[in-house]
Design a protein around this motif. Structure first.
Motif: not given
Length: 171
Positions: A33-42
């Motif tokens: 989930g955190l990796l997905g959130l980081a990808a969305a922010v980037l």
């Protein structure tokens, strides 16, 4: 026949690997989930406003090449300069919004309620236009988003209800 099967291997059944426990699965789900959130922010589009800590006094970053080549694309909003406050202003004559773009400088004039149109007060000379919202709207939802000094903003929002605002576009 003391030890005939010693060199041929064991006939014990092979042990199956254990499935991960709940805590391990929860940790893996949180990491995913955190990796997905980081990808969305980037992958945030360039049209989104900058984060609150990244404001600068300079102009906004230039638009991507494909947006710059499209003359019909609306100009991007500018970030709020340091020391300024953003104030939305509804103009008495919304047609003036058609000639204003982000980055322009305008003089903000106000006519307090009950006074004649010729008695306009200069509230903010050379105010920076940050954004123009709803320039084509006919329902009164259009506004000009200006960067003002705090004392100018206080005067603008402290006017009595029914006051009218106008702008003079600078060259």
């Amino acid at each position: 026949m003391a030890n005939v099967g010693a060199d041929t291997g064991s006939l014990r059944p092979m042990r199956r690997p254990r499935l991960p426990g709940r805590a391990t699965l929860l940790r893996a789900a949180l990491v995913a989930g955190l990796l997905g959130l980081a990808a969305a922010v980037l992958q945030t589009p360039s049209g989104c406003p900058p984060p609150a800590g990244g404001r600068s006094a300079g102009p906004a970053t230039p638009p991507p090449a494909e947006a710059a080549s499209d003359p019909a694309a609306p100009p991007a909003a500018l970030p709020l300069p340091d020391g300024a406050v953003g104030v939305p202003i509804r103009l008495a004559e919304p047609a003036a919004l058609a000639v204003v773009r982000p980055g322009a400088r305008v003089d903000l004039l106000a006519v307090p309620a009950g006074r004649q149109a010729g008695d306009a007060d200069l509230l903010a000379p050379r105010a920076l236009v940050l954004d123009v919202v709803g320039a084509g709207a006919t329902d009164g939802s259009s506004a000009l988003y200006l960067a003002l000094r705090p004392e100018q903003a206080h005067r603008a929002v402290g006017l009595p209800e029914g006051s009218r605002f106008a702008i003079v576009v600078r060259g």
